[in-house]
Enzyme design. Structure first.
Site, PDB file in Angstrom:
ATOM      1  N   HIS A 156       0.867  -1.185   0.000  1.00 49.25           N
ATOM      2  CA  HIS A 156       0.000   0.000   0.000  1.00 49.25           C
ATOM      3  C   HIS A 156       0.900   1.230   0.000  1.00 49.25           C
ATOM      4  O   HIS A 156       2.136   1.106  -0.033  1.00 49.25           O
ATOM      5  CB  HIS A 156      -0.951  -0.027   1.206  1.00 49.25           C
ATOM      6  CG  HIS A 156      -0.250  -0.279   2.504  1.00 49.25           C
ATOM      7  ND1 HIS A 156       0.634   0.607   3.065  1.00 49.25           N
ATOM      8  CD2 HIS A 156      -0.275  -1.355   3.345  1.00 49.25           C
ATOM      9  CE1 HIS A 156       1.100   0.121   4.190  1.00 49.25           C
ATOM     10  NE2 HIS A 156       0.576  -1.082   4.391  1.00 49.25           N
ATOM     11  N   HIS A 183       4.045   1.291   2.176  1.00 48.12           N
ATOM     12  CA  HIS A 183       5.235   0.598   1.658  1.00 48.12           C
ATOM     13  C   HIS A 183       5.895   1.430   0.560  1.00 48.12           C
ATOM     14  O   HIS A 183       7.121   1.503   0.471  1.00 48.12           O
ATOM     15  CB  HIS A 183       4.849  -0.750   1.036  1.00 48.12           C
ATOM     16  CG  HIS A 183       4.304  -1.748   1.996  1.00 48.12           C
ATOM     17  ND1 HIS A 183       2.986  -2.139   1.996  1.00 48.12           N
ATOM     18  CD2 HIS A 183       4.905  -2.462   2.983  1.00 48.12           C
ATOM     19  CE1 HIS A 183       2.793  -3.041   2.928  1.00 48.12           C
ATOM     20  NE2 HIS A 183       3.928  -3.259   3.552  1.00 48.12           N
ATOM     21  N   LYS A 204       6.202   2.676  11.823  1.00 51.40           N
ATOM     22  CA  LYS A 204       4.918   2.178  12.343  1.00 51.40           C
ATOM     23  C   LYS A 204       5.166   0.959  13.229  1.00 51.40           C
ATOM     24  O   LYS A 204       4.551   0.806  14.280  1.00 51.40           O
ATOM     25  CB  LYS A 204       3.983   1.814  11.203  1.00 51.40           C
ATOM     26  CG  LYS A 204       2.731   1.158  11.724  1.00 51.40           C
ATOM     27  CD  LYS A 204       1.731   0.918  10.645  1.00 51.40           C
ATOM     28  CE  LYS A 204       0.681  -0.012  11.151  1.00 51.40           C
ATOM     29  NZ  LYS A 204       1.155  -1.401  11.170  1.00 51.40           N
ATOM     30  N   ARG A 212      -3.246  -4.974   7.116  1.00 50.12           N
ATOM     31  CA  ARG A 212      -4.340  -5.613   7.862  1.00 50.12           C
ATOM     32  C   ARG A 212      -5.582  -4.719   7.945  1.00 50.12           C
ATOM     33  O   ARG A 212      -6.624  -5.192   8.379  1.00 50.12           O
ATOM     34  CB  ARG A 212      -3.874  -6.023   9.259  1.00 50.12           C
ATOM     35  CG  ARG A 212      -2.891  -7.194   9.216  1.00 50.12           C
ATOM     36  CD  ARG A 212      -2.557  -7.720  10.591  1.00 50.12           C
ATOM     37  NE  ARG A 212      -1.829  -8.987  10.530  1.00 50.12           N
ATOM     38  CZ  ARG A 212      -0.542  -9.133  10.830  1.00 50.12           C
ATOM     39  NH1 ARG A 212       0.189  -8.106  11.186  1.00 50.12           N
ATOM     40  NH2 ARG A 212       0.028 -10.336  10.747  1.00 50.12           N
TER      41      ARG A 212
END
Ligand code: PAF
Length: 303
Positions: free
Chosen positions: A52, A55, A167, A205
């Protein structure tokens, strides 16, 4: 090209990256590149795929420090426990390769489990103290699996830099420690968390969330931000600020796995107010929203 240099070379976007499945193949490609581009540097972005924008921001960060970028895509079995989502983890190699092409990635390394863990593989890698607590409490297998696969990836790629997202803050600290302790020549670079417009940290996720859960999910970031502001301004004791944040996310329907203010380097839970003279801390949390585990963290916010 050296680290930190502004890269003038046009990054060839929309070129299809070479997809390489073996360690030997990646080593050959990297060696050929180095021979053809003396002095140029290479950066590795390790991922588990389902890429996404978070990344892809790591890829952009990699391009800022190096002339060529490798993205590895490997859903690493050793970092999942038997009851976790290894089987269901999204696997979207075709889309991921396409996304890498749009950001000028030169090589996608997509090994099989057998390539990464050949028969007889048994070497373990532990970073015991940093891996204890926080995510290590509810996922005791996790950092051992991460350390093991990351060390393999660093060794295979032989890159000058490897970029990881903030993150996964505990993971980043574990990897920094591992690279320093083992004198690994690859320099570890941390990149800021990329967020949706409502503050939710991007994560592969997030796609598990129902529309209702997705609506309340940004409450985690808001609660962490509030703790961070209070601590940075000296407005509250850590325990008091953290207690209020736990109540807030619990009222929003989340189940708290952990939520703490910790020392940014050692990850030890803060018991006293951080020093106004720049005591560095991080507010870190993992919560369950239904069956989805969300993690997030923020550094000091001085407003
Ligand atoms: O953060 C991840 O995606 C994974 O833990 C990593 C670093 C790629 C290791 O499998």
């Amino acid at each position: 090209m050296t680290s930190g240099a502004v890269h003038q070379r046009e990054i060839a976007r929309n070129d299809v990256p070479s997809v390489i499945h073996t360690a030997a193949g990646l080593r050959r490609a990297v060696a050929a590149w180095r021979a053809a581009h003396p002095g140029d540097e290479i950066a590795l972005v390790p991922t588990m795929g389902a890429l996404h924008e978070g990344h892809l921001a790591l890829v952009d960060r990699a391009h800022a420090v190096a002339g060529a970028v490798i993205v590895s895509i490997f859903v690493n079995p050793t970092q999942f426990a038997a009851n976790e989502d290894f089987g269901d983890y999204p696997r979207t190699l075709g889309e991921d390769v396409h996304a890498c092409g749009t950001r000028g990635v030169r090589w996608v390394f997509a090994p099989s489990a057998k390539e990464m863990y050949p028969p007889g593989d048994q070497t373990e890698v532990t970073v015991p103290t940093l891996a204890e607590g926080l995510c290590g409490t509810s996922r005791p297998h996790f950092f051992g699996g991460v350390a093991r696969v990351v060390l393999k990836l660093l060794n295979i790629a032989g890159a000058d830099f490897a970029v990881f997202g903030e993150k996964d803050y505990q993971q980043l600290q574990v990897i920094r420690r591992l690279a320093e302790d083992l004198h690994h020549p690859t320099r570890i670079v941390g990149a800021p968390t990329v967020r949706e417009s409502d503050g939710l940290a991007m994560s592969s996720r997030n796609r598990y969330l129902t529309p209702e859960q997705r609506q309340v999910a940004p409450e985690l970031f808001s609660a962490l931000t509030q703790v961070s502001r209070q601590l940075a301004c000296g407005d509250a004791e850590p325990a008091q600020a953290v207690h209020a944040a736990r109540q807030r996310v619990t009222s929003a329907g989340m189940r708290v796995d952990y939520l703490h203010a910790v020392d940014a380097q050692t990850l030890a839970v803060l018991t006293d107010r951080p020093s106004p003279l720049g005591g560095s801390f991080r507010v870190v949390a993992a919560v369950w929203l239904g069956t989805t585990r969300l993690i997030d963290n923020v550094g000091p916010i001085h407003v």
